[in-house]
Design an enzyme around this catalytic site. Sequence first.
Site, short mmCIF file in Angstrom:
data_model
loop_
_atom_site.label_atom_id
_atom_site.label_comp_id
_atom_site.label_asym_id
_atom_site.label_seq_id
_atom_site.Cartn_x
_atom_site.Cartn_y
_atom_site.Cartn_z
CB SER A 225 -0.55 1.85 2.02
OG SER A 225 0.26 0.82 1.96
N GLY A 229 1.59 -1.03 6.62
CA GLY A 229 1.48 -0.74 7.82
C GLY A 229 1.11 -1.94 8.58
CD GLU A 246 2.13 10.02 11.81
OE1 GLU A 246 2.75 10.60 10.62
OE2 GLU A 246 2.28 10.51 12.66
CB CYS A 280 -2.24 10.90 4.30
SG CYS A 280 -1.11 11.93 5.29
CD GLN A 327 -1.23 6.54 -6.35
OE1 GLN A 327 -0.81 5.44 -5.91
NE2 GLN A 327 -2.29 6.97 -5.82
CD GLU A 381 -5.21 6.81 1.14
OE1 GLU A 381 -4.46 5.91 1.09
OE2 GLU A 381 -4.58 7.92 1.94
P1 NAD Z 1 3.48 2.44 0.72
O1 NAD Z 1 2.84 1.75 1.96
O2 NAD Z 1 3.44 1.47 -0.51
O3 NAD Z 1 5.04 2.41 0.81
C1 NAD Z 1 5.61 3.13 1.99
C2 NAD Z 1 6.93 2.83 2.57
O4 NAD Z 1 6.92 1.21 2.87
C3 NAD Z 1 7.98 2.72 1.21
O5 NAD Z 1 9.23 3.32 1.60
C4 NAD Z 1 8.00 1.30 0.84
O6 NAD Z 1 9.20 1.08 0.16
C5 NAD Z 1 8.01 0.69 2.10
N1 NAD Z 1 7.56 -0.76 2.25
C6 NAD Z 1 6.68 -1.33 1.32
N2 NAD Z 1 6.43 -2.57 1.76
C7 NAD Z 1 7.29 -2.96 2.93
C8 NAD Z 1 7.37 -3.90 3.64
N3 NAD Z 1 6.59 -5.21 3.55
N4 NAD Z 1 8.02 -3.74 4.75
C9 NAD Z 1 8.75 -2.67 5.22
N5 NAD Z 1 8.76 -1.43 4.20
C10 NAD Z 1 7.82 -1.43 3.17
O7 NAD Z 1 3.20 3.70 0.61
P2 NAD Z 1 3.15 4.67 -0.62
O8 NAD Z 1 2.45 4.10 -1.81
O9 NAD Z 1 4.79 4.95 -0.67
O10 NAD Z 1 2.41 5.90 -0.05
C11 NAD Z 1 1.05 6.25 -0.18
C12 NAD Z 1 0.33 5.77 1.12
O11 NAD Z 1 0.92 6.41 2.18
C13 NAD Z 1 -0.95 6.12 1.15
O12 NAD Z 1 -1.91 5.25 1.61
C14 NAD Z 1 -1.03 7.38 2.21
O13 NAD Z 1 -2.36 7.70 2.81
C15 NAD Z 1 -0.17 7.22 3.09
N6 NAD Z 1 0.51 8.37 3.71
C16 NAD Z 1 0.08 8.60 5.14
C17 NAD Z 1 0.35 9.79 5.72
C18 NAD Z 1 0.21 9.81 7.15
O14 NAD Z 1 0.65 10.60 7.91
N7 NAD Z 1 -0.98 9.41 7.69
C19 NAD Z 1 1.27 10.62 5.16
C20 NAD Z 1 1.66 10.26 3.92
C21 NAD Z 1 1.06 9.04 3.21
#
Ligand code: NAD
Length: 479
Positions: A225, A229, A246, A280, A327, A381
């Site tokens: 997310s 990010g 990403e 995504c 979710q 989103e």
């Molecule tokens: P998220 O950001 O909640 O978590 C992603 C990962 O980050 C997990 O492994 C989580 O444990 C880790 N994380 C969370 N907080 C962190 C921190 N402070 N420091 C380090 N790591 C941390 O996302 P999600 O809910 O797992 O996935 C959904 C999101 O991912 C959506 O926004 C989607 O659009 C995006 N996504 C993007 C792409 C792309 O290629 N652009 C592909 C797939 C998903």
Amino acid sequence: MYEYGSLIAGQWVRGAGAAFETRNPARPAERVGRYEAASAEQVHEAVLAAAAAQRRWKVIPSVERGAIVEKFLAALEARSDELARSITLEQGKPLAESRGEVAKSLAESRFMLGEAARGHSEVLPSARAGIRNMVIHRPLGVVAAITPWNFPILTPMRKIAPALVFGNAIVLKPSEFAPATACLIADTARGILPDGILQIVNGGAAVGAALVGSPGVHGVTFTGSVATGKRIYALAADSLAAVSLELGGKNAAVVNDVTDLGACLDQIVAAAFMCAGQRCTAISRVIVHRRLLADVEEGLAARARKFVLGDGMDPATTMGPLTNEAQHARVTKMVEAGVSEGARAITGGRPTTVAGLDGGYFYEPTVLTGVTPGMSVARDEIFGPVISVLAYDDLDQAFSILNGVEYGLTSALFSNDNGVIQRFVDESENGMIHVNHGTIPDIHMPFGGVKASGVGAYSVGASAAAFYTTEHSVYVKHR
Ligand code: NAD
């Protein structure tokens, strides 16, 4: 039931952090996995082991390294069924989609093998006589990878394969909601890849933060997310690690003029509802010329109603549940907010149940009409099976709606008009641009986004070299 700690220096070790479980999202009473989170010390240990292993890995000629990675890919392929089942059990998507994800990840990874041999080096003339100039690329070093839950093999392998072929070691922290597949991947590598080259640290945000913040990490590749990010970008700044992010999307299909509306809507619906919309690159907005509005809405709704919701293991299922309770609650709330702002669900619009699947996180495939660009369902989103339909009267308005969101991941146009196509290719503010088909990318094309959808080099294919290697300008005077 899957049971894993972390894979550090070639050994599965018990995690010193808290234990956590995963559950089948179609029937949440069923436990699927039990994991132990790594401690910050264990994360540090993994990074040190990666550095030691990478020093030996990087000196192996890249073609030879490629041959070792090919063996690893063949071993993964032999476990395709097991990998696909692990995806469906934790993530929820239909088994056929999981099988497709496994196959696609192997195809992308095999394409990367060729990139290793290519080397991405150049020889250039020098401004000075007798000197030969070169631009060469070397491995980046230790790569930290953090992945989400929606593609449990595709996203990890999109990072593992380039890391390995370009001579790096990688420490992966998979999503705590679907870590089984990543654990199977790493387990398959044991005995094929040298110990320490591919390691897994399990856990949630704290483990991810410990990994990103580790001083031994040279690069951080993150998919997830926007909010996470941004946190990771800030953390990585401290050690000046290279970053590839990403992030999310609010992807649109613009329907301007079509000869075969049925084929157009089939493409949109597939791109919108695959993986229950938790991609995504899912189409989340359909921006349609007002003259086609009624036909498009009716066609989308008819197709949405045909999905068979159920357990992804059931071959009759064409849409699985959402992946977790949070979710499910988020999608429910976002659609409710859209309706309170004036949108109307012409089909779906609420959570649903499936007989025999108690408490499953199912959500009805939804088409929202009457959506205007300022509404939350037009801007944020949703990451669920929801299409927001917006009408336009002229092209300027269509482009203003298309580009009027913070995201810039992918987009599609349906038109037979060359002028409109040209304008879309030039003006769509997205990293990926599709004309007359949905938003499903190829295995060898650069993958990434602009605006809030990404930072740093794109992944997949030749673009991956920009993140997974460092660049060096070399000037040689031969005596
Ligand atoms: P998220 O950001 O909640 O978590 C992603 C990962 O980050 C997990 O492994 C989580 O444990 C880790 N994380 C969370 N907080 C962190 C921190 N402070 N420091 C380090 N790591 C941390 O996302 P999600 O809910 O797992 O996935 C959904 C999101 O991912 C959506 O926004 C989607 O659009 C995006 N996504 C993007 C792409 C792309 O290629 N652009 C592909 C797939 C998903």
